[in-house]
Design an enzyme around this catalytic site. Structure first.
Site, PDB file in Angstrom:
ATOM      1  N   LYS A  89      41.547  25.037  35.593  1.00 27.15           N
ATOM      2  CA  LYS A  89      40.680  24.309  35.029  1.00 27.15           C
ATOM      3  C   LYS A  89      41.068  22.711  35.401  1.00 27.15           C
ATOM      4  CE  LYS A  89      36.922  23.299  32.373  1.00 27.15           C
ATOM      5  NZ  LYS A  89      36.632  22.366  33.538  1.00 27.15           N
ATOM      6  N   GLN A 110      47.392  18.284  35.256  1.00 26.58           N
ATOM      7  CA  GLN A 110      46.688  18.918  34.612  1.00 26.58           C
ATOM      8  C   GLN A 110      47.006  20.049  33.800  1.00 26.58           C
ATOM      9  OE1 GLN A 110      43.037  17.529  35.063  1.00 26.58           O
ATOM     10  NE2 GLN A 110      42.369  18.874  33.445  1.00 26.58           N
ATOM     11  N   LYS A 113      48.259  18.700  30.639  1.00 26.22           N
ATOM     12  CA  LYS A 113      47.097  17.977  30.109  1.00 26.22           C
ATOM     13  C   LYS A 113      46.425  19.176  29.176  1.00 26.22           C
ATOM     14  CE  LYS A 113      44.602  15.064  31.920  1.00 26.22           C
ATOM     15  NZ  LYS A 113      43.802  14.333  32.847  1.00 26.22           N
ATOM     16  N   LYS A 125      42.802  21.357  40.489  1.00 30.50           N
ATOM     17  CA  LYS A 125      42.213  20.292  40.656  1.00 30.50           C
ATOM     18  C   LYS A 125      41.574  20.130  42.192  1.00 30.50           C
ATOM     19  CE  LYS A 125      41.561  16.090  38.891  1.00 30.50           C
ATOM     20  NZ  LYS A 125      40.969  16.005  37.584  1.00 30.50           N
ATOM     21  N   GLY A 164      33.916  17.656  36.747  1.00 35.48           N
ATOM     22  CA  GLY A 164      33.588  16.474  37.482  1.00 35.48           C
ATOM     23  C   GLY A 164      34.845  15.267  37.443  1.00 35.48           C
ATOM     24  N   ASP A 165      35.030  14.438  38.238  1.00 31.08           N
ATOM     25  CA  ASP A 165      36.023  13.467  38.054  1.00 31.08           C
ATOM     26  C   ASP A 165      35.367  12.417  38.748  1.00 31.08           C
ATOM     27  OD1 ASP A 165      38.650  12.102  39.156  1.00 31.08           O
ATOM     28  OD2 ASP A 165      39.495  13.536  37.720  1.00 31.08           O
ATOM     29  N   THR A 208      35.745  11.904  27.657  1.00 26.53           N
ATOM     30  CA  THR A 208      36.992  11.432  27.859  1.00 26.53           C
ATOM     31  C   THR A 208      37.320  10.098  27.142  1.00 26.53           C
ATOM     32  OG1 THR A 208      36.947  12.402  29.853  1.00 26.53           O
ATOM     33  CG2 THR A 208      38.765  10.729  29.555  1.00 26.53           C
ATOM     34  N   ASN A 239      32.183   6.415  33.636  1.00 25.49           N
ATOM     35  CA  ASN A 239      31.894   7.063  32.158  1.00 25.49           C
ATOM     36  C   ASN A 239      33.175   6.860  31.085  1.00 25.49           C
ATOM     37  OD1 ASN A 239      29.435   8.116  32.432  1.00 25.49           O
ATOM     38  ND2 ASN A 239      30.166  10.177  32.725  1.00 25.49           N
ATOM     39  N   SER A 376      35.318  20.287  28.198  1.00 18.58           N
ATOM     40  CA  SER A 376      34.786  20.949  29.106  1.00 18.58           C
ATOM     41  C   SER A 376      35.271  22.568  28.687  1.00 18.58           C
ATOM     42  CB  SER A 376      35.474  20.775  30.219  1.00 18.58           C
ATOM     43  OG  SER A 376      35.122  19.646  31.223  1.00 18.58           O
TER      44      SER A 376
END
Length: 444
Positions: A89, A110, A113, A125, A164-165, A208, A239, A376
């Protein structure tokens, strides 16, 4: 030479010219030493070597045709780093700076996290050096469809779920999902951050930024403090920055500065978020327009200058390594008490050391910006169960997750004799869960 030192030395030899990946690995491995020292079986199992080596790296070309009929070719990446506690993820980043080193550093971060969220998701990622800025909707669609025509082979609702990023918002997710659905002929939760009309989750857009404020609020609360009356500086204007600003203002803070890649605006009376949203979300314009529309606000070309502004709380929400040692020293000199990372690895190792030495409460990205991936994962749960939760339900779950993350990293730091060191606490709390799962799986 210790086990960790040997792993780091070999990692740098085997992965030359990947400075961001080296930086992330160094920060993580050096801080988890207290755990590794207690578990000699990790070395016998080659656990750290496996932890720092991606399970799979996918690199591919992405050909697409622009509006003038010219064929363009970009690079595409997906690093599936670790699936010990769940399917991969992690977001997709579309930006000219994207390379393998950046994707690997993001993927490694990640892992921890995602572990910290307490949810069953592994780390991954991906992205491309494609720049969506200045492109027409048709060009972005052409690129996204080409990108997914390769990526679809490697992802799935129970295998790898991208999101998304930077450079990948609702528009891009829509085009990516549409192509996946067309090729696979299935409507499943294979991407998160989808629109509400086709399986997305409420709060995902805000997650976030909201999560960043929730964990910072808990850190303040545990010190008998709050956001009320605090001066806040936020870098970025996407965002994360926008919704961190929104939530901080709702808690009584005064946000005085924000920036984009061209420069920053300073408004001593407090940022008018409705104007920022109009410029960035509606018009897709540049932040300097804010100073033209708001009396008393000033615009400066040099983004770095934002860290010279006196503030109580700094929230870097733009990109990696935006705060260096000098920026950190300026923040400390001007009275900053809290720094919470909304972007991924926005502070250099030297900057973090400045914050540590000066008693600044520093909340690292893998804990502080985990709200996005946590929501997410909540979207994944809704997709699997064909459910749809209200805004209030998702927001409450998000807030509880962020509060739990704060206390988990705080407890880990205390347990290993480093009270208040949340870099160590976050790395250890995230690592222990992953390491336990990896040991249970054997050598795989």
């Amino acid at each position: 030479m210790t086990y960790i030192e040997r792993v780091l030395e070999n990692l740098k030899k085997r992965n030359p010219n990947e400075p961001e990946f080296h930086q992330a690995a160094t920060e993580i491995l050096t801080t988890i030493a207290p755990v590794v020292d207690k578990h000699p079986e990790y070395e016998a199992a080659g656990l750290l070597e496996r932890f720092t080596e991606p399970e799979r790296v996918i690199m591919f070309r992405v050909p697409w045709v622009d509006d003038s009929g010219k064929v363009n070719v970009n690079k595409g990446y997906r690093v599936q780093f670790n699936s010990a506690i769940g399917p991969y993820k992690g977001g997709l980043r579309f930006h000219p700076s994207v390379n393998l080193s950046i994707i690997k550093f993001l993927g490694l971060e990640q892992i921890l996290k995602n572990s910290l969220t307490g949810l069953p998701i592994g780390g991954g990622k991906g992205g491309s050096d494609f720049d969506p800025k200045g492109k027409s909707d048709r060009e972005v669609m052409a690129f996204c469809q080409s990108f997914m025509t390769e990526l679809y082979r490697h992802i799935g609702a129970d295998t790898d779920v991208p999101a998304g990023d930077i450079g990948v918002g609702g528009r891009e997710i829509g085009y990516l999902f549409g192509q996946y659905k067309r090729i696979r002929d299935e409507h499943v939760g294979v991407l998160t951050g989808r629109g509400l009309s086709y399986g997305g989750s409420l709060v995902r857009t805000e997650a976030t930024g909201f999560g960043l404020i929730y964990i910072t609020e808990e850190a303040l609360k545990m010190r008998g403090d709050s956001f009320k009356g605090k001066t806040v500086v936020i870098s970025g204007s996407g965002n994360v920055a926008i919704y961190a600003c929104s939530k901080a203002q709702s808690l009584g803070a005064k946000v005085v500065a924000m920036y984009d890649s061209n420069g920053y605006v300073y408004d001593p009376d407090g940022i008018k978020l409705d104007i920022i949203k109009d410029i960035k979300e509606v018009k897709r314009g540049r932040i300097k327009e804010y100073a033209e529309r708001v009396k008393g606000a000033k615009y400066f070309d040099n983004c770095k200058g934002i860290w010279q502004i006196p503030c109580d709380i700094a929230l870097p929400c733009a990109t990696q390594n935006e705060i260096d040692e000098n920026d950190a020293a300026a923040l400390v000199k001007n009275g900053v008490k809290y720094v919470a990372e909304g972007a991924n690895m926005p502070s250099t190792l030297e900057a973090i050391e400045v914050f540590r030495k000066n008693g600044v409460v520093f909340l690292p990205a893998k804990a502080a910006n985990a709200g996005g991936v946590a929501t997410s994962a909540l979207e994944m749960a809704q997709s699997s169960g064909r459910m749809f939760w209200t805004f209030e339900e998702v927001d409450k779950k998000l807030k509880n997750i962020m509060i739990d993350i704060y206390h988990n990293i705080d407890d880990a730091a205390k347990e290993y004799g480093h009270e208040g060191d949340y870099v160590l606490g976050a790395n250890i709390a995230g690592f222990v869960k992953v390491a336990t799962a990896m040991m249970a799986h054997g050598v795989v």
